[in-house]
Scaffold this motif. Structure first.
Motif, PDB file in Angstrom:
ATOM      1  N   ARG A   2       0.827  -1.189   0.000  1.00  0.00           N
ATOM      2  CA  ARG A   2       0.000   0.000   0.000  1.00  0.00           C
ATOM      3  C   ARG A   2       0.872   1.254   0.000  1.00  0.00           C
ATOM      4  N   ILE A   3       0.389   2.275  -0.675  1.00  0.00           N
ATOM      5  CA  ILE A   3       1.147   3.521  -0.734  1.00  0.00           C
ATOM      6  C   ILE A   3       1.331   4.104   0.662  1.00  0.00           C
ATOM      7  N   ILE A  99       6.892   0.288  -5.342  1.00  0.00           N
ATOM      8  CA  ILE A  99       6.242   1.491  -5.854  1.00  0.00           C
ATOM      9  C   ILE A  99       6.712   1.761  -7.282  1.00  0.00           C
ATOM     10  N   ASP A 226       4.189   7.468 -13.863  1.00  0.00           N
ATOM     11  CA  ASP A 226       4.169   7.022 -12.471  1.00  0.00           C
ATOM     12  C   ASP A 226       5.129   7.843 -11.626  1.00  0.00           C
ATOM     13  N   HIS A 262      -7.963   6.778  -6.549  1.00  0.00           N
ATOM     14  CA  HIS A 262      -7.262   6.453  -5.300  1.00  0.00           C
ATOM     15  C   HIS A 262      -8.232   5.724  -4.386  1.00  0.00           C
ATOM     16  N   ASP A 268      -3.043  -0.758  -2.986  1.00  0.00           N
ATOM     17  CA  ASP A 268      -2.597   0.334  -3.829  1.00  0.00           C
ATOM     18  C   ASP A 268      -1.276   0.051  -4.514  1.00  0.00           C
ATOM     19  N   SER A 269      -0.765  -1.189  -4.448  1.00  0.00           N
ATOM     20  CA  SER A 269       0.481  -1.497  -5.119  1.00  0.00           C
ATOM     21  C   SER A 269       0.311  -1.496  -6.628  1.00  0.00           C
ATOM     22  N   GLU A 271       0.085  -0.057 -10.001  1.00  0.00           N
ATOM     23  CA  GLU A 271       0.540   1.243 -10.468  1.00  0.00           C
ATOM     24  C   GLU A 271      -0.570   2.045 -11.126  1.00  0.00           C
ATOM     25  N   ARG A 273      -3.403   2.494  -9.874  1.00  0.00           N
ATOM     26  CA  ARG A 273      -4.156   3.156  -8.823  1.00  0.00           C
ATOM     27  C   ARG A 273      -3.288   4.069  -7.975  1.00  0.00           C
ATOM     28  N   ASN A 274      -1.993   3.806  -7.912  1.00  0.00           N
ATOM     29  CA  ASN A 274      -1.109   4.674  -7.137  1.00  0.00           C
ATOM     30  C   ASN A 274      -1.072   6.082  -7.737  1.00  0.00           C
ATOM     31  N   ILE A 370      -4.516  11.399  -3.252  1.00  0.00           N
ATOM     32  CA  ILE A 370      -4.343  10.324  -2.278  1.00  0.00           C
ATOM     33  C   ILE A 370      -5.493  10.393  -1.285  1.00  0.00           C
TER      34      ILE A 370
END
Length: 383
Positions: A2-3, A99, A226, A262, A268-269, A271, A273-274, A370
């Motif tokens: 997760r972020i 990330i 990204d 988000h 959230d890993s 990419e 969605r990050n 975020i």
């Protein structure tokens, strides 16, 4: 990952830009850095960075000229090899925490004539777009051609961004130990004049249809990123606002792209969605310029300073160093007009990235990209 777990590793978000300025400039910084170029008189530099030997051609003439719009991209600056080695390392926290991956799309602002960050990082990601003003294009093409193996000829082609014509260098990097083998492209992007739009970012057509970038989902082919990088671009107070605005516009390209949302609950890993992440490395020079930067950055972004311990490279940890900072291996030797001037990476002023060496790295995530619950949880963690 997760972020929010990644951001937790960075520590507390910067809340008071003036305190950040005081904390960094209250300490004694190395006096040997001066302006921070490696050798402003050498036409050629031989660099060894992360085990790779690079020959970089630069232009002392452009640097000393009165060219309108700036000349600083004409030579290589001390922080660049250090940042390139760190950001491309497998132990870099962005890679280590998932990330940044071999499927990531990266853009660099203010790449200069050397393209060193792209040369080191492109093999580990899917695509890498170098951007700067048009005057760097000729030498940048020469340096890319000389230093990166390609599956075809790296050429310069005409393209047209949002507000003016540009050149694009397209090539495919397959060197290094990464599994990305991403494209290296170039497009002009003037922070004061050009707009960061999908038309700019997709203006360069790949010469290599087998590149991994062509296998990305349609929403990711050349029009979102990204990671947004900038290395030693903070030196002119008048450019800070357009620079930060460009960073924000690039982040919005991803946040507004189809399929990007988000989430506070999902993993959230992914990419897709990050949120886009901005990484800015710089040499500390003028406290007033830095405070303008960090204040402006914090207006639009959630900002963290990357902790010194996360900037260290494991193979650079040496007891005799006294500070434990990573080093770019080998030597930097200037040829031509500056022949005979030789510097070994690791001496005072070149011990690696870190607040007490004068080379710092900040990370930003555009506000609104975020989840609120993520921010609340992070805030509660640090009180």
């Amino acid at each position: 990952m997760r972020i929010k777990d990644f951001l937790r590793l960075l520590g507390q978000e910067i809340q008071a830009p003036d305190e950040e300025t005081f904390d960094l400039f209250a300490q004694e910084l190395p006096s040997s850095q001066n302006l921070g170029f490696i050798d402003s008189k050498a036409k050629t530099l031989d660099l060894t960075i992360a085990g790779r030997d690079l020959t970089i051609h630069q232009s002392p003439g452009i640097l000393s000229s009165s060219r309108a719009g700036g000349t600083t991209g004409a030579v290589v600056w001390k922080i660049t090899p250090l940042f390139a080695e760190w950001i491309s390392s497998a132990t870099n926290p962005l890679f280590a925490q998932g990330i940044l991956t071999s499927g990531s799309s990266v853009i660099e602002l203010g790449c200069g004539i050397a393209g060193i960050v792209g040369l080191l990082l492109a093999p580990r990601v899917s695509s890498f777009l170098l951007t700067d003003q048009i005057y760097v294009a000729k030498l940048l093409e020469e340096n890319i051609n000389e230093n990166v193996p390609t599956t075809g000829t790296v050429t310069v082609t005409k393209s047209r961004p949002a507000t003016k014509s540009a050149k694009s260098i397209t090539g495919s990097s397959d060197s290094g130990t990464g599994t990305g083998g991403g494209q290296i492209r170039f497009a002009t992007l003037d922070w004061e004049e050009d707009e960061a739009t999908p038309s700019l970012l997709s203006s360069s057509t790949s010469l290599f249809p087998s590149s991994p970038a062509t296998n990305l989902p349609p929403s990711r082919k050349g029009n979102t990123f990204d990671l947004i990088l900038a290395c030693d671009c903070i030196y002119n107070e008048a450019l800070v606002k357009p620079f930060i605005s460009t960073c924000a516009d690039l982040c919005r390209l991803k946040s507004s792209s189809p399929g990007h949302e988000h989430s506070d609950d999902e993993d959230d890993s992914d990419e897709e969605r990050n949120p886009a992440i901005v990484i800015i490395a710089q040499q500390l020079r003028d406290p007033s310029v830095f405070e303008t930067f960090i204040t402006t950055f914090a207006e639009d972004f959630h900002v963290w300073r990357v902790p010194d311990e996360m900037l260290r490279l494991e193979r650079g940890l040496k007891k005799e160093d006294g500070q434990g900072h990573g080093r770019a291996k080998g030597k930097v030797k200037g040829k031509g007009k500056g022949e005979g001037q030789e510097q070994e990476q690791g001496k005072e002023g070149g011990r690696g990235l870190g607040s007490n060496t004068g080379f710092v790295v900040h990370l930003g995530i555009l506000k609104g990209t975020i989840g609120a619950e993520v921010l609340e949880e992070l805030s509660s963690t640090w009180g």
